[in-house]
Design a protein around this motif. Sequence first.
Motif, PDB file in Angstrom:
ATOM      1  N   HIS A 160       0.992  -1.169  -0.110  1.00 22.98           N
ATOM      2  CA  HIS A 160       0.130   0.123   0.052  1.00 22.98           C
ATOM      3  C   HIS A 160       0.961   1.416   0.004  1.00 22.98           C
ATOM      4  O   HIS A 160       0.617   2.244  -0.652  1.00 22.98           O
ATOM      5  CB  HIS A 160      -0.994  -0.095   1.126  1.00 22.98           C
ATOM      6  N   GLU A 161       2.070   1.210   0.729  1.00 24.42           N
ATOM      7  CA  GLU A 161       2.958   2.485   0.921  1.00 24.42           C
ATOM      8  C   GLU A 161       3.515   2.555  -0.185  1.00 24.42           C
ATOM      9  O   GLU A 161       3.697   3.696  -1.187  1.00 24.42           O
ATOM     10  CB  GLU A 161       3.757   2.192   2.141  1.00 24.42           C
ATOM     11  N   LEU A 162       4.325   1.352  -0.793  1.00 25.20           N
ATOM     12  CA  LEU A 162       5.030   1.676  -1.817  1.00 25.20           C
ATOM     13  C   LEU A 162       4.557   1.916  -3.166  1.00 25.20           C
ATOM     14  O   LEU A 162       5.143   2.869  -4.168  1.00 25.20           O
ATOM     15  CB  LEU A 162       5.784   0.215  -2.048  1.00 25.20           C
ATOM     16  N   GLN A 163       3.488   1.760  -3.356  1.00 28.56           N
ATOM     17  CA  GLN A 163       2.640   1.991  -4.511  1.00 28.56           C
ATOM     18  C   GLN A 163       1.612   3.187  -4.310  1.00 28.56           C
ATOM     19  O   GLN A 163       0.816   3.532  -5.143  1.00 28.56           O
ATOM     20  CB  GLN A 163       1.697   0.573  -4.989  1.00 28.56           C
ATOM     21  N   GLY A 164       1.832   3.763  -3.105  1.00 29.64           N
ATOM     22  CA  GLY A 164       1.224   5.049  -3.174  1.00 29.64           C
ATOM     23  C   GLY A 164      -0.152   4.843  -3.104  1.00 29.64           C
ATOM     24  O   GLY A 164      -0.809   5.856  -3.660  1.00 29.64           O
ATOM     25  N   SER A 165      -1.028   4.028  -2.434  1.00 24.75           N
ATOM     26  CA  SER A 165      -2.211   3.565  -2.598  1.00 24.75           C
ATOM     27  C   SER A 165      -3.022   4.431  -1.512  1.00 24.75           C
ATOM     28  O   SER A 165      -2.326   4.814  -0.375  1.00 24.75           O
ATOM     29  CB  SER A 165      -2.624   2.337  -2.636  1.00 24.75           C
TER      30      SER A 165
END
Length: 476
Positions: free
Chosen positions: A264-269
């Motif tokens: 969630h964090e790495l993909q900017g979700s």
Amino acid sequence: MASLGSNLESIRRTFAKHGQEHVFDFWDQLDASGQQRLFDQLSQLAPNLPAWIEGRKRAIDGLSKVQNSRLELVPVEVLPEFGGDAEIRDSAREAGEALLAAGRVGLLVVAGGQGTRLGFEGPKGAFPVGPVSDRSLFGLQAQKIRGLSRRLGRSVSWYVMTSPATDFETRALFRAENFFGLDPSDVMFFSQAQVPCCDFEGNLILEAPDTLAESPNGHGGSLLALVESGALDDMARRGIDRIFYYQVDNPLIRIADPVLMGLHELQGSEMSCKVVRKRDPDEKVGVVARVDGQIGIVEYTEIQEPEKSQTDEAGQLVFWPGNIAIHAFSTDFVRRVAEEADALLPYHASAKKILQVNSQGQTVAPSEPNGYKLERFVFDALPGAAHVSVLEVRPKEEFAPIKNAKGKDSPASVRGELDRQYRAWLQDADISVPAGIKVIEIDHAHVDSAEEAKALGIDRLEEATSMIRGSTGMRV
Ligand code: UTP
């Protein structure tokens, strides 16, 4: 408490204007406290009556709408055994662990449902699920949270959403069990709102001469309740800006899974979902897909042929990502959804048996559905998210919800799944189990994976202290 007087006439006019004057049918027969009770309920509803009328109209119209949506696949981070990239999972785990270590993740369990299919007296979270000890669903989750805190070396805040139907008993259970060993200052209860039910014509229902029939406003109500209760402000004060969301009835839940939080964090979700591979077109899970260009869930009751049964060259379902109601949220997104709830989280109607007064004013429990309960669904927030991460997980490891009293997804089948998981951990850890042991239970505060079982450094179940218990008795 609002005072009656001249307000009564204005409230009467409001309900009459919307064709709902029958809510006053028993007014003259009520004593003063009954009149006050009904008046309070009606005066709270009155300003929202037009929105309720519109919401229930859309919900009822939606039932007969044929869904002819165009479905497309969404990108899914699939499991390594299906070609997924193990390195992406590793980086996600690392990023998620960093978020957790920084105290940025809050846990949200939705526990306001009425558990009608299970038919258990009391909140579902109080249901005794421990295969040996009868520990409750809440108790088991608290053990997992204690295990998580132990690994992180810090406390993790747990937000428990109840409803007026479950609030009192839930708090009482936590108190009686000394918060299952958690620090009470890390456990926040807040209640979701109720919404009036309606009959099949869309009219309000009196469940007693002085009471409208209402029900909890669905798990989607959690997003509004987080804001209205001040829970989101509490998160901000604690430095929490990411939420791990799950349902109370799944004892296999991997609480605050760092892989989901990190992806969630790495993909900017803004919102993320866990999915499992649907193998049979009739499996009762919603499918995560792009629906008419927007990411969302197509419910199992709505997915149409040919997409429902469409398979690829390998014979696998094309629309396989089944939603298991485990999500990550960014708190800014929750605030935005709550502000636009009527647009983003519409009500859905489901036909239910609802208590209703007869013409003599006696409350009757119908034998057949007599109206609709209205609910908001949390996954309706998906199309509003700027980006969504979708992570495939193994159902055997993470998903076994208690829904029904018997058969599939029942206490017996779920206890079996727990026992199976425990045996798999012990086997991986080379811990032998005596043949006579019928059921096993592991205390998640101490052992929450095969690795942690291995770290105990024992060969036989008998060497484990109360952390791992076996019983020769078979549960039913
Ligand atoms: P379900 O939709 O399976 O409902 O809820 P339920 O109440 O458990 O069972 P039935 O349908 O009445 O038999 C899934 C999760 O969402 C929560 C439930 O507590 C459960 O964790 N939920 C549901 C709420 O918190 N509030 C609601 O209004 C509805």
